[in-house]
Design a protein around this motif. Structure first.
Motif, PDB file in Angstrom:
ATOM      1  N   UNK B 407     -22.851  45.264  58.852  1.00 48.50           N
ATOM      2  CA  UNK B 407     -22.650  43.807  58.167  1.00 48.50           C
ATOM      3  C   UNK B 407     -21.180  43.359  58.405  1.00 48.50           C
ATOM      4  N   UNK B 408     -21.043  42.330  58.893  1.00 50.57           N
ATOM      5  CA  UNK B 408     -19.490  41.903  59.525  1.00 50.57           C
ATOM      6  C   UNK B 408     -18.425  41.869  58.660  1.00 50.57           C
ATOM      7  N   UNK B 409     -18.943  41.771  57.036  1.00 46.45           N
ATOM      8  CA  UNK B 409     -17.981  41.869  56.131  1.00 46.45           C
ATOM      9  C   UNK B 409     -17.296  43.215  55.873  1.00 46.45           C
ATOM     10  N   UNK B 410     -18.009  44.293  56.573  1.00 48.58           N
ATOM     11  CA  UNK B 410     -17.200  45.750  56.944  1.00 48.58           C
ATOM     12  C   UNK B 410     -16.000  45.643  57.747  1.00 48.58           C
ATOM     13  N   UNK B 411     -15.584  44.559  58.322  1.00 45.61           N
ATOM     14  CA  UNK B 411     -14.754  44.258  59.410  1.00 45.61           C
ATOM     15  C   UNK B 411     -13.086  44.712  58.742  1.00 45.61           C
TER      16      UNK B 411
END
Lengths: 274, 992
Positions: B407-411
């Motif tokens: 999930x890109x919020x784990x960037x």
């Protein structure tokens, strides 16, 4: 001459990690007394190699394989002296001379190769002639491999076997002989005990992933000329029970794991010959 | 002076490492280079003669069959760019350490503390590159500048005679030893400045509690007696900040919370932890009564449950997110070897039997520009993977279960969950092994690694978001071999009864380990001068707080001292007596005999005021996407199979040893080609027994976008389904909850804190509801509450994520089941009901939509089904069983078919469903509590009898023809594809 009690030694410490299952394999194979002995106990003189008949060098990451697999431990074994001032390496040479047997699996095979205990061509124990280095893939891999076993080999551990199916779990399993002459001699003397193959288990194959590491001539294991010192990358001690087989829930698999035969052969050999 | 020994492969030998780097330059950086070769460099910082150097080079440092070497001259010949990468001063150098040990043995000498060997590596790159290109490779692939430095040489500028000058990265510390005194009797601004500048991560009200403590008359009088002034020392402040950190004290989980639900209904919760987590376990245990299998919960480093007549099982899962964001390799490596020390330090210590790993990353195909201090997700992926590989494999512990969630919020912060289980005899030398005891007079002994500046402020660092000032000392490298030696030693010492108590040195270092153990005796006296250091120049507070790895702290009865120390020495493990435990009521720290800290134990451990927080729940509203039910869903199925969250993770799994220790029964990969996705792992920890350990997990952060209550319910249900799929028994089961949240504390930077706290409350409510409904006692867990990234105007927060892990048993491993279809003609069943619950689904993600309806779990119905399934399995009536989760029924059926190498025909009309009139919804809804099962035709009747009273149906058949064919509601074919074609879609995404 025959003796009843077969004593197996599994040496642990400095990063070995298959000692428990290797000791279990020795027991399942019929050894009467099986001890896991920490390397420091040999150094302290609390235990002596010469009190045993069957030396097991288990898999693991000796010293983290930091200088190349098993390299630092090879130096340690070569130069270490016990508290009584005796050379451990001399003990090993004596052990071999006494007609006893050594099995090195994975990291243990790497150790045997780097110590020059296999193939020890023409009895040159201590001269390194082959090595094991990084897999062609550049990665550690855990996968099961089919092996074809040379029936003409003098190896006492594989008597009666023509094929095996065992897991490999290594990053440095690519076998390389020192030069073409060494390879030729290994082949002429039937010291190439096991080679990676396909499901038919007929001839050696170089294709990845059947040959998981790119070993020259698909070599997975070699022995010395006596057949009593044997090193192999795949893990027989990881296949002692049929539920270890990766497809036991879907294929008919014999109750006993294929790895047991190696240890039973070892014990039977000692019972007959010691 | 320092010497360089360079070692490289002979020209005819393939350089696999170099080739791998070349491939990564292409894959990761999208740059083409012709070739890369590598040279290992040993910088020997010792006065040695040329004979000695040659002996070293030819002996331990090179392999005569394949390598060549040069001493103080360069091996490098043909290259366009040469990049040499080495570690910065003080960073753990495992290769250098081993090289030094080999040197000592070979040359028969004992090097001094300054005489070291340092390892570095040269990359010789051939290719059409400019300097900027070479720098890009150095910075963004080969070196992490937080811990490594690099030098770049062009072919033209390289000195072929002398090469790279020998330079030893010694730690040079000239600062005099000092203990600072800090005046806390100051204004609020001043207090906050102290907290901020010293990285204490304490709030104003917490600082004021400290202020009040140091102002107390009785405290002053007592301090005077031990030679301390009225002001706090830096050692004291640091010890307090660590002990009171969110990381160690779980302040949010223990806070008093006023929670308002969507109707404005108020509830006051005094400690989420006590109410919902401990509360759930209390309830389950009391219902279990005599059958209660919990042995020790929430009191030790890990939870303990009973295993068989002679053994107990221990399990702990940790996260190591913040360090992994800065240095993925080191962060993950210390994550895994760190969690190893939890079961090792539980009770009297356990033998470690498996690891688990679950990672949450942004997509490795991320293409947007990267914000400052953020590494590319692909680099994080590969670094974390390698860290866990080295940590697990080198420790000889099989990595048996895990997953990767994207999930890109784990960037901003990747999540790195690492778990370890152990097994211990119930009794050791006639005494129970699961309890902890320390007696006054027992010696404080530290074993294992030495202390350096590594990991200082780890506990406080992970109690904050990632920001510009995040300390780089928080980053460290683990040393699995030093730890392995220590474990071998400690288990021997345990069985000989040479110590009374053991705990690990993790967050907070000695301050935490000794502080916690001292609670058993009520006090300690420890002299930091005695502590063994990696290099000189550490301040007393640094010695106390260092989180240098591979260390355990023990309480050793004085009469065992000699035997303990001798055994340690013989086994090559450093052990040092640092002081003793007493019953004075004080945490008393000295340096060279002089007091540097003396804190009231009661104040240190119980002086922290409870936080008061508000939580307000406003359910988010989302609508389903406008998408038509396609006539042909085959392309959709292929797309879903290829999605990172669903696709095969084989490339990662293969690089973990999942079989060491010899007890492997169900491996992570199953099926005809050993590559299908197993639902859970089974292994035999005792090789002459047929009883197996089963381990599984559930994780579904996407559902948090709708409601964290259902996110947790689904995670628990998923973990339990996976556990049941392989034949796990509901009796003897235990759960572990690991929360990773975004900051729920109010501040200017965090305007929606009340919502995030409400999400946390709801997650805990679900944890209680489902743990008690399923009778899964919670035995251990952890929370990581600050998974945010804030630099400049940019803030990235992770979706609230709970990993739920389950450990339990299968009485006879021969009854275990795998997920692959087994035989032609076997009927295919679906168990459980499919509902219109596509909210948060992978299917709606295809349309960039969240959707309205999150899956809900009906625990009562589910438990009935689970018991029936368990009965069928124990009677041997189930040939394959696979969990329905991400991607729904469509994905589960396809995986079952292609993993078995067999075709399948399915009729969607037969699928038990509630109010669904679309094929795509039937195929891809993520309704919970469902399984795909295949059964032998002859067992059909018996199987159906076992399942009677549950929702289930026979929906298809396993076919010889390798085609996957699904008929839709209107009797036309909605999916038709070859199984190998589907499998390729599933395998290709992460095959690198």
């Amino acid at each position: 001459m025959s003796r009843k009690n077969i004593r197996a030694l599994v040496v642990s410490g400095n990063g070995t990690n298959c000692e428990v299952e290797m000791a279990h394999a020795c027991r399942v194979g019929g050894a009467d007394d099986v001890d896991i002995v920490h390397f420091s106990q040999l150094l302290q003189g609390e235990k002596s190699l010469l009190d045993y008949d069957f030396l097991n060098l288990p898999g693991g990451f000796l010293d983290g394989d930091d200088l190349g697999s098993a390299k630092a431990h090879a130096i340690r074994l070569r130069y270490a002296r016990t508290a009584h001032g005796e050379s451990l390496f001399d003990h090993i040479l004596t052990f071999i001379q006494q007609g006893k047997i050594i099995l090195g699996i994975c990291n243990g095979f790497q150790l045997l190769a780097k110590l020059g205990l296999v193939p020890a061509l023409n009895g040159a124990y201590g001269t390194q002639a082959t090595t094991l280095t990084f897999n062609d893939s550049g990665t550690f891999e855990d996968r099961w491999a089919y092996l074809t076993v040379k029936e003409k080999s003098p190896c006492i551990f594989t008597r009666g076997l023509s094929s095996l199916y065992l897991p490999v779990r290594h990053g440095e399993g690519k076998f390389i002989p020192g030069d073409a002459a060494v390879l030729q001699e290994l082949q002429d003397k039937n010291l190439v005990v096991a080679q990676y193959t396909d499901r038919s288990c007929e001839k050696a194959v170089m294709d990845y992933p059947l040959n998981p590491n790119g070993s020259v001539e698909a070599i997975a294991g070699i022995c010395d000329e006596t057949g009593r010192v044997f090193g192999m990358m795949p893990h027989p001690e990881a296949y002692l029970h049929y539920t270890n087989h990766p497809r036991w829930t879907r294929e008919p698999v014999p109750e006993e794991g294929m790895g047991v035969a190696i240890f039973r052969n070892a014990v039977e050999y000692l019972k007959k010959n010691l | 002076m320092a010497h360089r020994i360079e070692v490289g492969f002979k020209s005819a030998i393939r350089d696999a490492l170099g080739e791998k780097v070349r491939k990564r330059i292409k894959d990761d950086l999208n740059m083409a280079v012709a070739a890369v070769r590598t040279i290992e460099v040993y910088t020997v910082d010792m006065d040695l003669g040329s004979d000695e150097l040659t002996a070293l080079a030819a002996g331990p440092f090179s392999d005569p069959v394949i390598q060549e070497y040069l001493i103080d001259r360069p091996l490098a010949r043909e290259f366009d760019w040469l990049i040499e990468v080495g570690l910065r001063p003080g960073v753990t150098d495992n290769v250098g350490r081993t090289a030094r040990e080999a040197l000592a043995l070979l040359l028969n000498r004992s090097p001094s503390i300054d005489e070291k060997v340092y390892a570095s590596r040269q990359y010789l790159i051939c290719g059409d590159l400019d300097r900027a290109g070479a720098e890009h490779i150095a910075k963004d692939l080969l070196a992490n500048e937080l811990i490594q430095h690099f030098e770049i040489f062009s072919r033209a500028a390289f000195d072929y005679e002398r090469g790279v000058p020998a330079k030893a990265p010694r730690v040079r510390e000239s600062a005099a030893l000092t203990v600072e005194e800090i005046d806390l009797n100051d204004s609020a601004e001043e207090l906050m400045r102290i907290s901020r500048e010293r990285l204490l991560a304490l709030s104003l009200s917490e600082m004021k509690v400290l202020q009040a403590y140091f102002a107390r008359e009785d405290v002053r009088a007592q301090r005077q007696q031990v030679g301390l002034g009225a002001r706090a020392t830096d050692v004291e402040l640091e010890a307090l900040a660590q002990t009171w950190s969110e990381h160690c004290k779980h302040k949010i989980f223990n806070a008093a919370i006023e929670y308002a639900d969507e109707r404005g209904q108020q509830t006051v919760i005094n400690s989420l932890f006590d109410t919902y987590i401990r509360g759930a376990t209390r309830k389950v245990r009391s219902k279990l009564g005599d059958r209660d299998w919990c042995v020790s919960v929430f009191t030790d480093n890990a939870g303990i449950i009973s295993w068989d007549d002679h053994h107990n099982l221990v399990f702990k899962v940790e996260t190591h997110n913040s360090p992994s964001a800065l240095d993925p390799y080191g962060g993950a490596l210390t994550g895994i070897v760190g969690v190893n020390r939890d079961p090792l330090g539980t009770g009297k210590g356990s033998r470690l039997i498996f690891n688990t790993d679950v990672f949450c990353f942004a997509t490795p195909f991320y293409e947007e520009p990267l914000p400052p201090r953020i590494l590319h997700p692909r680099r994080i992926y590969e670094g974390v993977r390698e860290g866990v590989e080295h940590g697990g494999n080198k420790s000889g512990i099989p990595t048996v279960n895990g997953s990767i969630v994207f999930d890109d919020r784990f960037l901003g912060k990747p999540l790195v969950y690492c778990g370890t289980a152990g097994i211990m005899p119930r009794e050791i030398l006639g005494a129970p092994s699961h309890t902890k005891e320390v007696r006054p007079g027992d010696l404080i002994v530290m074993t294992g690694g030495r202390i350096g500046k590594d990991g200082i402020h780890g506990a406080t660092f992970s109690s904050e978001e990632l920001h510009e000032g995040s300390p780089v000392t928080a980053v460290q490298i683990g040393d699995p071999i030093t730890q392995k030696r220590m474990i071998d030693f400690l288990l021997t010492a345990r069985d000989r009864g040479l110590y009374r108590c053991i705990t690990d040195n993790g967050a907070g270092g000695l301050s935490s380990s000794v502080g916690e153990m001292a609670q058993h005796s009520n006090g300690c006296e420890l002299d930091l001068k005695a502590a063994p250091l990696k290099y000189a120049g550490l301040q007393p507070w640094e010695i106390l707080l260092s989180e240098a790895q591979e260390r355990m702290t023990l309480a050793v009865p004085p009469k065992e001292r000699e035997e303990f120390m001798t055994l340690a020495q013989n086994m090559g493990v450093e052990a040092t007596v640092l002081g003793h435990f007493i019953d004075s009521g004080y945490f008393h720290i000295l340096y060279d005999g002089k007091t540097v800290a003396c804190l009231d134990m009661q104040f240190l451990h119980a002086g922290l005021p409870r936080m008061q927080l508000l939580a307000v729940w406003k359910p988010p509203r989302h609508r389903d996407p406008e998408c038509a039910d396609p006539v042909d869903s085959t392309p959709l199925l292929k797309k879903l199979l290829a999605r990172p969250n669903i696709c095969s993770k084989e490339a990662v799994v293969r690089q973990y040893d999942h079989e060491v220790q010899g007890g492997s029964v169900i491996k992570p990969l199953s099926g005809i080609a050993n590559d299908g996705p197993s639902d859970a792992a089974v292994l035999r920890p005792v090789l002459d027994s047929l009883q197996g350990v089963v381990v599984s997990h559930g994780i579904c952060p996407r559902y948090s976008d709708l409601d964290t209550y259902h996110m947790v319910a689904c995670a628990i249900d998923e973990a339990l389904r996976n556990f049941l799929c392989v034949g796990g028994s509901l009796e003897g089961i235990a759960g572990l909850d690991n929360f990773c949240w975004c900051d729920p504390l109010p501040s200017e930077k965090n305007p929606d804190a009340e919502y995030k706290l409400a999400q946390l409350v709801r997650a805990n409510m679900a944890l209680y509801d489902y743990a008690t409904a399923y009778m899964v006692p919670l035995i251990s867990g952890k929370d990581s509450m600050k998974n945010d990234y804030i630099i400049g105007a940019l803030k990235i927060s992770i979706p609230p994520t709970v990993l739920f892990s389950i450990i339990g048993r299968i009485d006879d491993v021969r009854k275990a089941v795998t997920m692959d279809a087994k035989s032609v003609g076997d009927p295919v069943y679906v168990l459980g009901e499919t509902r219109d619950e596509l909210g948060g689904s992978e299917y709606f993600s295809l349309y960039n939509s969240i959707g309205a309806q999150v899956p809900a779990v009906d625990a009562k119905k589910a438990l009935k089904l689970y018991r029936s399934l368990g009965k069928a399995m124990s009677r041997g009536l189930v040939r394959s069983c696979h969990d329905c989760s991400d991607g729904g029924l469509g994905v589960a059926l396809a995986e079952t078919a292609f993993s078995g190498g067999l075709g399948m025909t399915v009729d969607l009309k037969k699928v038990p469903a509630a109010k669904i009139s679309r094929n795509d919804f039937l195929l891809f809804s993520e309704s919970q509590s469902r399984f795909v099962v295949t059964v032998a035709p002859d067992d059909r009747k018996d199987f159906e009898r076992c399942l009677k009273g549950n929702i289930f149906a026979e929906i298809g058949i396993v076919e010889k023809d390798p085609q996957f064919r699904i008929t839709g509601l209107n009797d036309t074919i909605v999916i038709e594809a070859g199984i190998f074609d589907l499998k390729e879609s599933w395998q290709k995404t992460l095959r690198f």
